[in-house]
Every structure is written in structure tokens, then in C-alpha cells.
Motif scaffolding. Structure first.
Motif, short mmCIF file in Angstrom:
data_model
loop_
_atom_site.label_atom_id
_atom_site.label_comp_id
_atom_site.label_asym_id
_atom_site.label_seq_id
_atom_site.Cartn_x
_atom_site.Cartn_y
_atom_site.Cartn_z
N PRO A 151 0.53 -1.16 -0.01
CA PRO A 151 -0.23 0.55 0.26
C PRO A 151 0.50 1.41 -0.01
O PRO A 151 1.87 1.20 1.17
CB PRO A 151 -1.12 -0.27 1.31
CG PRO A 151 -0.89 -1.49 1.58
CD PRO A 151 0.57 -2.22 1.17
N ARG A 152 0.20 2.26 -1.10
CA ARG A 152 1.77 3.46 -1.34
C ARG A 152 0.20 4.19 -2.14
O ARG A 152 -0.53 4.46 -2.50
CB ARG A 152 2.39 3.11 -1.86
CG ARG A 152 3.57 2.22 -1.82
CD ARG A 152 4.55 1.96 -2.96
NE ARG A 152 4.97 3.50 -3.51
CZ ARG A 152 5.83 3.07 -3.74
NH1 ARG A 152 6.25 2.29 -5.29
NH2 ARG A 152 6.11 4.37 -5.07
N VAL A 153 0.75 5.70 -1.02
CA VAL A 153 0.40 7.11 -1.94
C VAL A 153 0.93 7.70 -2.92
O VAL A 153 2.16 8.23 -2.33
CB VAL A 153 0.25 8.00 -0.72
CG1 VAL A 153 -0.20 9.26 -1.11
CG2 VAL A 153 -0.56 7.59 0.83
N LEU A 154 0.49 7.72 -4.22
CA LEU A 154 2.03 7.77 -4.97
C LEU A 154 1.47 9.24 -5.42
O LEU A 154 2.03 9.53 -6.14
CB LEU A 154 0.97 7.49 -6.08
CG LEU A 154 0.85 5.30 -6.32
CD1 LEU A 154 0.30 5.11 -7.68
CD2 LEU A 154 2.28 4.67 -5.73
N VAL A 192 -3.95 6.13 -4.33
CA VAL A 192 -3.09 5.43 -4.05
C VAL A 192 -2.99 4.29 -4.79
O VAL A 192 -4.07 3.76 -6.10
CB VAL A 192 -3.82 5.57 -2.64
CG1 VAL A 192 -3.95 6.67 -1.68
CG2 VAL A 192 -5.49 4.90 -2.78
N GLY A 193 -2.15 3.53 -4.55
CA GLY A 193 -2.17 1.50 -4.92
C GLY A 193 -1.43 0.85 -4.12
O GLY A 193 -0.95 1.03 -2.65
N GLY A 194 -1.58 -0.29 -4.40
CA GLY A 194 -1.03 -1.68 -3.14
C GLY A 194 -1.60 -2.36 -2.98
O GLY A 194 -1.49 -3.40 -1.77
N SER A 232 7.95 29.50 -16.65
CA SER A 232 6.15 28.38 -16.91
C SER A 232 6.53 26.99 -16.38
O SER A 232 7.22 27.09 -15.85
CB SER A 232 6.74 28.50 -18.19
OG SER A 232 7.38 27.62 -18.56
N GLU A 233 5.30 26.61 -15.93
CA GLU A 233 4.65 24.92 -15.47
C GLU A 233 5.10 24.19 -16.39
O GLU A 233 5.86 24.17 -17.36
CB GLU A 233 3.78 24.93 -15.33
CG GLU A 233 3.28 25.42 -14.24
CD GLU A 233 1.81 25.15 -13.85
OE1 GLU A 233 0.81 24.83 -15.15
OE2 GLU A 233 1.28 26.13 -12.60
N GLY A 234 5.95 23.25 -15.99
CA GLY A 234 6.45 22.32 -16.70
C GLY A 234 5.68 20.47 -16.86
O GLY A 234 4.28 20.49 -15.75
N SER A 235 6.33 19.38 -17.37
CA SER A 235 5.16 18.48 -17.58
C SER A 235 6.59 17.48 -17.32
O SER A 235 7.63 17.09 -17.87
CB SER A 235 4.12 18.11 -18.77
OG SER A 235 5.96 18.12 -20.03
N PHE A 236 6.17 16.89 -15.51
CA PHE A 236 6.92 15.56 -14.74
C PHE A 236 5.72 14.80 -15.28
O PHE A 236 5.02 14.89 -14.26
CB PHE A 236 7.46 16.40 -13.55
CG PHE A 236 8.33 17.47 -14.02
CD1 PHE A 236 9.90 17.48 -14.61
CD2 PHE A 236 7.38 18.48 -13.99
CE1 PHE A 236 10.33 18.61 -14.47
CE2 PHE A 236 8.14 19.64 -14.09
CZ PHE A 236 9.42 20.13 -14.07
N ARG A 237 6.22 13.28 -15.53
CA ARG A 237 5.55 12.23 -15.67
C ARG A 237 6.53 11.45 -14.62
O ARG A 237 8.02 10.99 -14.86
CB ARG A 237 5.17 11.51 -16.75
CG ARG A 237 3.88 12.69 -18.30
CD ARG A 237 4.93 12.35 -18.73
NE ARG A 237 3.70 13.10 -20.43
CZ ARG A 237 3.85 14.35 -20.76
NH1 ARG A 237 5.47 14.98 -20.34
NH2 ARG A 237 3.33 15.37 -21.22
N SER A 238 5.57 10.76 -14.03
CA SER A 238 5.77 9.13 -12.32
C SER A 238 4.97 8.02 -13.43
O SER A 238 3.82 8.68 -13.48
CB SER A 238 5.47 9.97 -12.29
OG SER A 238 6.51 10.56 -10.99
N TRP A 239 5.88 6.96 -13.72
CA TRP A 239 4.70 5.43 -13.95
C TRP A 239 5.01 4.23 -12.88
O TRP A 239 5.70 4.47 -12.60
CB TRP A 239 5.85 5.03 -15.76
CG TRP A 239 5.52 6.67 -15.74
CD1 TRP A 239 6.90 7.06 -16.85
CD2 TRP A 239 5.17 6.61 -17.57
NE1 TRP A 239 6.18 8.18 -17.71
CE2 TRP A 239 5.17 7.74 -18.45
CE3 TRP A 239 3.33 5.71 -17.49
CZ2 TRP A 239 4.61 7.96 -19.22
CZ3 TRP A 239 2.87 5.54 -18.91
CH2 TRP A 239 3.17 6.84 -19.70
N PHE A 240 3.96 4.16 -12.69
CA PHE A 240 4.15 3.04 -11.31
C PHE A 240 3.30 1.54 -12.42
O PHE A 240 1.76 2.20 -12.77
CB PHE A 240 3.16 3.83 -10.47
CG PHE A 240 3.62 4.82 -9.69
CD1 PHE A 240 5.00 4.42 -8.46
CD2 PHE A 240 3.67 6.38 -9.93
CE1 PHE A 240 5.68 5.55 -8.44
CE2 PHE A 240 3.98 7.31 -9.61
CZ PHE A 240 5.01 6.57 -8.26
#
Lengths: 307, 682
Positions: free
Chosen positions: A32-35, A56-58, A247-255
Motif C-alpha cells: 500500500p502506497r500513496v502515489l 493510492v495503490g497496492g 512557466s510550469e513544466g510536465s513531469f511524468r511518473s509511472w507506476f
């Protein structure tokens, strides 16, 4: 280099320097994790409300959530690599020493907090945030120009485990800040995206043909949407004390709950990671978390059927 | 053979003690046998703790014999690492933390002038080859007034005069590098000239194992020494050194190429000229001047973030002048003035530092900031010292008064120092010392953006009391109790500083750190006698740091106990065997008990317990074997120097899993054999 020579060299390197550890990948959600935490809105004015939604996931169970909203000291010291002075300082949520709680706690899954109307003129709170040695004039000037970063702490207890997370919420006057548009992902020629009707982060193939299926052990290229029409401009008070526009960027995280990414985080030019499906059949959940580097977050969760 | 499995510090210590005793016992029974065609080894005492009135403790190392101590890989300067008061440094890094002070507090000087590094990268040799080292003085603290600018200890190298008796050619080849040098007399043996060059070939071997890594070092030296007359001697020295480390990985994915890179480069040279003149009545004049240049850079590149480049360098110039004035038979005064100026330019490109009320990115900040600035630091320092004897009491009183310009500010630093030595009997001497030792802010801490140009000097108040005794059978014993109080220490911070109401700046370094260290050192040395010499040094100490108003915590390099034992046994005129054993308790580190997910940065932040923990005990055994012979018309010396013989995997830190739920040791130097051969043609 021949294969045999590579093996010999790798063995020599392992002998001399030891083998790398079998650490788990941060992208693998196997407990269990908060992503992520989505704040609506990422920046709010004093007296306004902010709603926080955990991704959340897991675990398939709901569990118990415990939330608090506070102002906490920025890090008093950093662990610079050149330093041999002493200890590193931990960065934590509202259990940081000296943190000042600014709203009643909540046990809802997705709570809404009211930010105190006088926060940006509350000298006690500003001293906690910026430092006890600064003059009142400087504290008010900082609050007016940069705002104050409040922190929402969450504790999620589920399946006998407790996980802690925190999310910053910027309290600032006159700044519009929205979350990025929900991301979509193109996989094997099909696109998963979130239905506008859904409140959560669940995404589905937009062709209505059911879950995407891949073979066991197959390598799949994941192509996230590159639409950045949601990018906003904002100002920050930089380390030299100057207001500068960014300016804002775009940062992607994958799970994922199984399988393996070659990139756990991606941004241009390494935008598209590939994902290798596990070698056992079953449904695998994947997440793409999109952050704008300004507190804005959106997410997409979908299922791939491994056959 | 000591096996790794099941080895405890106690058993390791017993094993080494047994080896040392065996070596010593065998040495006592050995007569010196020499073959006719092999040049005898030096019979001179190679390691001495000779008394110096102006210094509480000075360890002097002379001659090439010192280079045969195991674990030094043939380098005399590395002997310092085995001395009392010196804390063990991770990965064999060639910087010394002494008596509770930090790396940057130990001066590395050549002919009185500082050099940026004393050792080449990757546990490489000293930048000054052993054949050029006339003497190496190590002061663990309480050094005399003629030296300054360091708040801890001092390592001082003197350059040897070239052989004026004959022409010689030296060459050395080892598995890591090669060197060559030529020496020739001139002016009817009144002068000598020497040229040398050295180059590693890491960059040939390393890519076989690590294709993306470039590592090499090189250095060159020239020495001209001229005895103008019986009283006057002039010397001109050139030292140049270069070190390059670069790791570059090109990542190709999804049609894009990105660069992942780390690099460090250190290049410098020094030209030092000096002239000494001695008058018949005991007066002595010394003058030396130095010009040099440094070029030091750090760089890194990674996907999704701006390239990082930190580069600083420029000119450095200095002079040292002194006069010694005899005051009767028992007393003498020394007066001097020395100056040093570093005129550096620094440029920094770095991911933008966090401002105020900022939400961090999941990856490094994509915005780059660039800064360039002149970083100028100079001082002019007159000093005076009186040394003398009254009955059994030797006394030395000195003072340095330094006018320092650093970070655009000026400071007066006055450092009084004193040493008293009382001869208790013919063999035993009691020594006490106290004094102030000031140090300008270290240069890397003044670099814009990452440092703080306004950092002031730091000071330590060093005091010690000790006893030296000269025993039978060539043994000397010394025990010293020391205390160091430190203030003005640079320390990391992240605080907002108010320049004026409403105007703030974030700084990463400030200079209000304080510290305290105390300890006891024990040193037992056997002088070279019947082919055996060696020493055992042990240090029990405690070093703390604190922020004003805060509680003390252990200094990052604090080691409660450090033991070093080294011995060398000249089996006969051809064979020599040596061993060195090091043991030290672990340095403090944070104890991680969990982690909190930072939902903005998309990373876990570790949670630490307040009390921290220590790394495991470190222990290592090194062996060295030398074989001397004649071949090709040259005196040859073949050697095998094996570091970490029983492959102890020292823990230099911890690597953590992303969520800090598990960890693995960050391991130190592996078993490292160094094989080489030296040759000298005369």
C-alpha cells in the motif's frame, strides 16, 4: 566487445567492487502506497477551501485516512555533499518539529480544509514558515510576494500497514493555478484516457473495446499525450530574493503493480518509457502521474490484461 | 592467512600483533647480509619524532625508505594516514582529518606554499614523487608560528636537492603508471638539476572494465639546486599536476539521445624559488616566492535537468621571508613575514536553487542559473617566535598577526602560541602547548550560488599535554592528551538571511558552527634496528559539532578509536617484508527508521531517529614485499604492495532502497594489488 569478454569484465568488476543490490524499483507498487495527492486547487487564497484527493495503490481496501493541514519550518539545514559538519535534516509533514496546525484534522478519504483568512498576516505562522529571526516587516513582505506553503499530511492505514505522505498547498494572493489536464496514454495503437464524467483517476481505452491485452514478457511502448495547453505562467521569489517569472513544466511518473519500466520518470526528450509485462498472466494496474512543478497534479490509472 | 569469514576486530588485532611480534623476533636474530653487487639500503633513521621547540609534536619522515611502508603503494606521503590523531578517511581519499577537525583544516604545503591536492585521484600517489621528498613533516596540531592558515594539522613537504655527485636516471613501472627522472650535476658539483615526469595508464586499463569511465593523472617536476657558496644556497622548483575523471553514458531511447555524465578535473602548477643564507654568527636569512595557477572543475549532466558546471581557478602567488637571530647560546628569535594571494575566477552553472514558498519538482529543477565572480583572498602575515632553554625547560613563544582580505571584508587575526618542554630525566620529556590557529574560509565555500562569499575565518584553540620517553632496544613512546575548541566553522544551512527589512536572500553556507574535540594518543615506535622498524599508534577521541543554542552532535568524521600498526623487516639485503594493519570504529551516520512520501517531488524522504548510529568497525591489512637486485646496469627494486589482503569489505556508508525499507553497505576499497619495479642507473 565480445560476449565472453563482457562476462569476464563484469565478473572482474563484481569481484573488485561488489555486486549491485537487489533493490526494488520505485515504480513497482507491491504494497500500500500513496502515489500522489491532488489538491483542488494547488494554490488558494487565505480564507478559501482546498480539497485533497489521494491517489493510492497496492491495496483494494479503503483503509483509514488521517489528514492534517499545517505550516512547518522550511529545512533548517541541508546535507550538502561537501559538508562534513554533521547530520542531515529530515523533511517531513506536519509531524516536523515546530509545525503549526492551521485547520482541524480530518479522517475523510478526500477532505476539504478551510485556510485561515489571516494566515498571510499571522506573524506567528510566518515565523514558523520563514524563520524566527526575521523582522515582522520582512515576514509580511515575504508572505505578500511569495505566499506561504502549507503542508497537508496524510496517514493511510490499510491491510495492517501505515504509510505517510505530505503535499504542499501554496497559500498566495492573486495567483491562478490549476491542475494539469488528465493525461492520456497511447499503447499498441490504442489510447486510454479518463472519461470527463469520472471523478477519480480511472482511465479506459477510448475505443470501447475492453482492456488492453499484451503477451507475457512483451515490451510495450507507452506514449503519453504531449498536450501542454494547460501550462501556466507564475512568479517565484528566487534564492536571491528576486521575483522571477517561470512557466510550469510536465513531469511524468509511472507506476505498476507488476512488470518493469525502463524509465520510472519521464520528460522530454526521454518522454516515452517502455514497460515489460510480467511473465505471469493476470490483470496489471498502471498509473501515470502528471505534475506541473507548481503543485498541480493529475493522474490516469488503467488496467492491462497480461495473457 | 587471515580469513574474512568470522574475522572480528579482536581476532584481527591478535593476528596482526602476532605478525608484528614474529617480524620483530625474527629481525632480532638476523644479521645484515649483503651481496657484493647490491647497493645497501639506507641505514638512516627513517621515521622520527624529533623534538622541535616551537612545535608540540612533529613527525618527520625522511628518505625513500619510508615509501616501503605497506599500504602506501610506494608513496612516502601516505605514511601520514597511519599517525596518531589522524582519522581514517573513506575510500583512501588523500585528505586528512586530524584531532577532530575537518579535511579542509589540515594544510597540505610544499616548500611552505599550499597545493590544492596532495594526492592524485583514485588512491593515487602523491603529486610530489617520493624521490623528490627531502622530508615530510606532519604536525597533528600545535604547529609553530612560521606556519598558518589552517585550523587543524599540517603536512609540510620539503623538496630534495638533486644528487650533485653523479648523474642518475630513475624509472618506475607499475600496473597503474610509469615515471622517469634524470638528475645531473653542474658547476663542478655545486649544483644539481633534476627533471621528472609521471603518467598513469588508468585510461588504458579502466575502459576494459568500465567503458564509460576516463581516469588519468600525470605530473612533472623540475628542480635546480645551486650552492652559490658555502653559506648560500638557491633552489628553483617546478611542480605541475593534472587529474581527470570523467564518466559519460549516452542513453538512447525512443529515438532520443541523452547524456549522463560526471566529471572532475584538477590541474595546477607551482614555481617556487628560494634562497637561504647563513651568516657565521648564527644569523640566517630565508626567502622564497611562489607563483602558480589552479584550474579545478566539477561537471555533471543528466536527463531532464540543466548541466552542472562548477569551475574555479586562477593565479596564486606568495612569498615567505624570515630571519633567525641568535640571542646568546640558549635563545634565538625568528622574525618573518609571509603573504599569500589567490586571485580566482569562478563560474557556476547549476539547477536553480529553491526560492521561497516553492513546490519542488519530481525531477531536478529544470531552470539553470549562471553566476560568475572573482573570488579573491589574500593575507599579509608578520610573525615572531622566541625559542630558548633555561635549565631543563625549553620554551617557545610565538605569534602570528594576519591581515586577511576575504570575501570583500578585512580581518585581523592574531594567533598567539606557546610550547613548553620539561626534561624530567635523561629519557623523559613532558610537553605542553596551547595556541590559536585561524583559517580563512575554504575556497570552495566561497564559490557563488553554492557557497557564501561572505564567510568569515574560523579559529581553533588547540591545547595538548604529553610525555615522550626514549626506551631501550630502540623503542620510543609518546602519549598526548589534546583538546580542540573550534568556532566560526562553515556549516550547511538553508536559511533566509535578512539583508535589510523586506530584503532577504537564501544562503546555503554560514559560518557560525562550533566544535569541540578531545582525545588521547599513544605512539610506540621502534627505530630501524637490526633491520626492523615499525610503529603502533592508537587514538581515542571524541569530536562534536553544534549550532549556537543547539545540542552537540557527533562530528561527521568522528571515530572513537583508531589503531594503526606498521612494521618493516629487512630479511636480508635483497628481501624486505612489511605489513600494516588499520582498525577504526565507524563514523556517525543517521539512523533511518522510515520514510515519508513527498507527493510533490515524487520521492520518499527518510525519517531519522535523533540519536543516529555508527558505521561498522573498519579493519584492513596491507602487505608489501620488496626484492632488490641488479640488472641492466641498474639497481632494481621489484615490489608487490597488496592493499586489503584479506578482502575486508569496509562499509563507507549505506545505499538505501527508494523507500528506505532496506539498505546495503556502500563498500570501500577492494583488494588492490600494486606490482611494480623501480630502476636507478648511476
Amino acid at each position: 566487445m565480445t560476449r565472453a569478454r563482457r562476462i569476464v569484465c563484469a565478473a572482474l568488476a563484481a569481484l573488485l567492487f561488489g555486486c549491485p543490490g537487489p533493490f526494488a524499483s520505485p515504480s513497482l507498487v507491491d504494497y500500500p502506497r500513496v502515489l500522489a495527492v491532488v489538491a483542488e486547487a494547488p494554490t488558494v487564497e487565505p480564507g478559501a477551501q482546498v480539497t485533497l484527493t489521494p491517489i493510492v495503490g497496492g491495496s483494494v481496501n479503503t483503509g483509514v485516512f488521517s489528514w492534517s493541514l499545517c505550516v512547518r519550518p522550511e529545512l533548517a539545514s541541508t546535507g550538502l555533499p561537501l559538508s562534513s559538519f554533521g547530520a542531515f535534516e529530515a523533511e517531513r509533514g506536519c509531524d516536523t518539529e515546530g509545525a503549526l496546525v492551521i485547520a482541524p484534522p480530518s479522517s475523510e478519504r478526500s477532505p476539504t480544509f478551510s485556510v485561515p483568512a489571516g494566515l498571510l498576516t499571522d506573524e506567528a505562522a510566518l515565523r514558523v514558515a520563514f524563520g524566527a529571526n526575521l523582522s515582522g516587516e520582512t515576514l509580511r513582505s515575504l508572505a505578500a510576494r511569495a505566499g506561504v506553503t502549507a503542508v497537508a499530511s496524510v496517514t493511510w492505514t490499510v491491510d495492517g500497514m501505515t504509510t505517510h505522505a505530505f503535499k504542499r498547498v501554496l497559500i498566495r494572493l492573486g495567483e491562478r493555478n490549476t491542475n494539469p489536464a488528465a493525461p492520456s496514454v497511447r499503447i499498441n495503437g490504442r489510447t486510454v484516457r479518463r472519461s470527463p464524467a469520472r471523478a477519480d483517476e480511472l482511465c479506459e481505452p477510448d475505443d470501447g473495446m475492453g482492456p488492453i491485452g499484451v503477451a507475457m514478457g512483451a515490451r510495450v511502448l507507452l506514449e503519453p499525450s504531449t498536450d501542454e495547453s494547460w501550462v501556466e505562467q507564475f512568479t517565484i521569489l528566487d534564492a536571491s530574493g528576486n521575483l522571477v517569472e517561470q512557466s510550469e513544466g510536465s513531469f511524468r511518473s509511472w507506476f505498476s503493480t507488476a512488470g518493469q519500466f525502463d524509465l520510472g520518470r519521464s520528460r522530454a526528450p526521454d518522454l516515452n518509457p517502455s514497460w515489460v509485462a510480467p511473465r505471469v498472466p493476470g490483470d496489471v494496474t498502471l498509473w501515470l502521474i502528471l505534475r506541473d512543478g507548481h503543485g498541480g497534479t493529475s493522474a490516469c490509472r488503467w488496467t492491462i490484461a497480461v495473457r | 592467512m587471515v580469513r574474512k569469514a568470522g574475522l572480528t576486530p579482536t581476532s584481527a588485532a591478535c593476528t596482526v600483533a602476532t605478525v608484528l611480534l614474529a617480524v620483530a623476533a625474527t629481525g632480532h636474530g638476523q644479521g645484515r647480509r649483503r651481496t657484493r653487487n647490491v647497493r645497501p639500503a639506507s641505514d638512516g633513521v627513517t621515521v622520527r619524532a624529533r623534538p622541535e621547540q616551537a612545535a608540540a609534536t612533529r613527525m618527520t619522515f625522511r628518505g625513500a625508505e619510508t615509501a616501503n611502508v605497506p599500504g602506501t603503494a610506494g608513496d612516502a606521503a601516505r605514511v601520514v594516514a597511519s599517525q596518531p590523531g589522524v582519522m581514517r578517511t573513506p575510500f583512501g581519499v588523500g585528505f586528512f582529518a586530524v584531532r577532530g577537525t575537518s579535511f579542509e583544516n589540515t594544510g597540505l604545503i610544499v616548500e611552505g606554499f599550499p597545493v590544492p591536492v596532495l594526492y592524485h585521484f583514485a588512491a593515487g600517489p602523491s603529486v610530489v614523487p617520493t624521490r623528490l621528498v627531502s622530508s615530510l613533516d606532519f604536525y597533528p596540531g600545535g604547529y609553530p608560528a612560521q606556519y598558518g592558515r589552517y585550523a587543524g594539522g599540517l603536512v609540510s613537504l620539503e623538496i630534495a636537492a638533486p644528487d650533485v655527485q653523479r648523474r642518475t636516471i630513475d624509472a618506475e613501472v607499475s600496473i597503474f603508471g610509469a615515471s622517469a627522472a634524470v638528475t645531473a650535476p653542474f658547476e663542478g658539483r655545486r649544483g644539481g638539476v633534476s627533471f621528472g615526469v609521471r603518467r598513469s595508464y588508468y585510461d588504458v586499463l579502466l575502459p576494459l572494465v568500465f567503458p564509460s569511465v576516463t581516469l588519468n593523472f600525470g605530473d612533472a617536476q623540475a628542480v635546480i639546486d645551486w650552492r652559490v657558496n658555502d653559506r648560500t644556497r638557491a633552489q628553483l622548483v617546478f611542480l605541475g599536476s593534472t587529474d581527470v575523471y570523467d564518466r559519460s553514458d549516452i542513453r538512447r531511447a525512443a529515438g532520443a539521445s541523452t547524456l549522463n555524465r560526471d566529471g572532475i578535473q584538477v590541474h595546477f602548477f607551482r614555481v617556487i624559488g628560494k634562497i637561504d643564507h647563513r651568516y657565521a654568527n648564527g644569523f640566517a636569512l630565508n626567502f622564497s616566492a611562489m607563483v602558480g595557477a589552479d584550474d579545478i572543475s566539477f561537471s555533471s549532466a543528466d536527463t531532464g535537468r540543466p548541466d552542472t558546471n562548477i569551475r574555479y581557478g586562477g593565479a596564486t602567488v606568495g612569498e615567505r621571508a624570515s630571519v633567525r637571530i641568535p640571542l646568546g647560546n640558549q635563545w634565538a628569535a625568528s622574525l618573518g613575514i609571509d603573504s599569500l594571494a589567490t586571485l580566482f575566477r569562478s563560474t557556476v552553472t547549476f539547477p536553480e536553487l529553491l526560492g521561497t514558498s516553492i513546490v519542488p519538482n519530481p525531477q531536478a529543477n529544470r531552470f539553470a542559473t549562471y553566476a560568475e565572480a572573482d573570488v579573491t583572498q589574500w593575507d599579509v602575515t608578520p610573525w615572531a617566535e622566541i625559542v630558548g632553554r633555561a635549565g631543563p625547560v625549553d620554551t617557545s613563544v610565538g605569534v602570528r598577526a594576519s591581515y586577511l582580505h576575504s570575501g570583500g571584508k578585512n580581518y585581523w587575526l592574531v594567533d598567539p602560541r606557546g610550547v613548553v618542554r620539561v626534561a624530567l630525566d635523561r629519557r623523559t620529556t613532558l610537553i605542553a602547548s596551547t595556541g590559536l590557529f585561524s583559517q580563512p574560509a575554504p575556497f570552495f565555500a566561497l564559490v557563488p550560488l553554492l557557497g557564501n562569499g561572505a564567510l568569515g575565518p574560523q579559529t581553533s584553540w588547540q591545547s595538548s599535554v604529553g610525555v615522550e620517553a626514549r626506551l631501550d632496544e630502540g623503542y620510543d613512546v609518546r602519549s598526548t592528551v589534546f583538546i580542540n575548541r573550534m568556532w566560526g566553522l562553515p556549516r550547511p544551512t538553508n536559511e533566509l538571511v535578512e539583508l535589510r527589512p523586506g530584503d532577504v536572500r537564501r544562503i546555503l553556507l554560514t559560518d557560525n558552527g562550533e566544535g569541540f574535540a578531545s582525545g588521547i594518543e599513544l605512539y610506540v615506535r621502534r627505530r630501524l634496528l637490526r633491520g626492523v622498524f615499525g610503529w603502533v599508534s592508537a587514538t581515542w577521541s571524541r569530536a562534536e559539532r553544534w549550532i549556537p543554542g543547539g545540542a552537540p552532535f557527533p562530528f561527521a568524521l568522528d571515530q572513537s578509536f583508531v589503531l594503526n600498526a606498521a612494521a618493516s623487516w629487512e630479511i636480508n639485503s635483497r628481501w624486505r617484508l612489511g605489513a600494516r594493519f588499520a582498525l577504526s570504529t565507524g563514523t556517525p551516520t543517521n539512523r533511518v527508521y522510515g520514510a515519508t512520501w513527498d507527493a510533490d517531488a515524487s520521492t520518499f524522504r527518510p525519517d531519522y531517529t535523533p540519536e543516529g548510529e555508527r558505521l561498522p568497525v573498519f579493519h584492513q591489512l596491507d602487505l608489501r614485499l620488496d626484492y632488490r637486485f641488479r640488472s641492466l646496469g641498474a639497481d632494481m627494486n621489484f615490489y608487490v604492495d597488496v592493499l586489503n589482503v584479506y578482502f575486508a569489505r569496509g562499509t563507507e556508508g549505506w545505499n538505501f532502497q527508494y523507500d528506505y525499507r532496506t539498505r546495503q553497505p556502500l563498500q570501500g576499497l577492494p583488494l588492490l594489488p600494486v606490482v611494480g619495479v623501480k630502476a636507478q642507473w648511476r
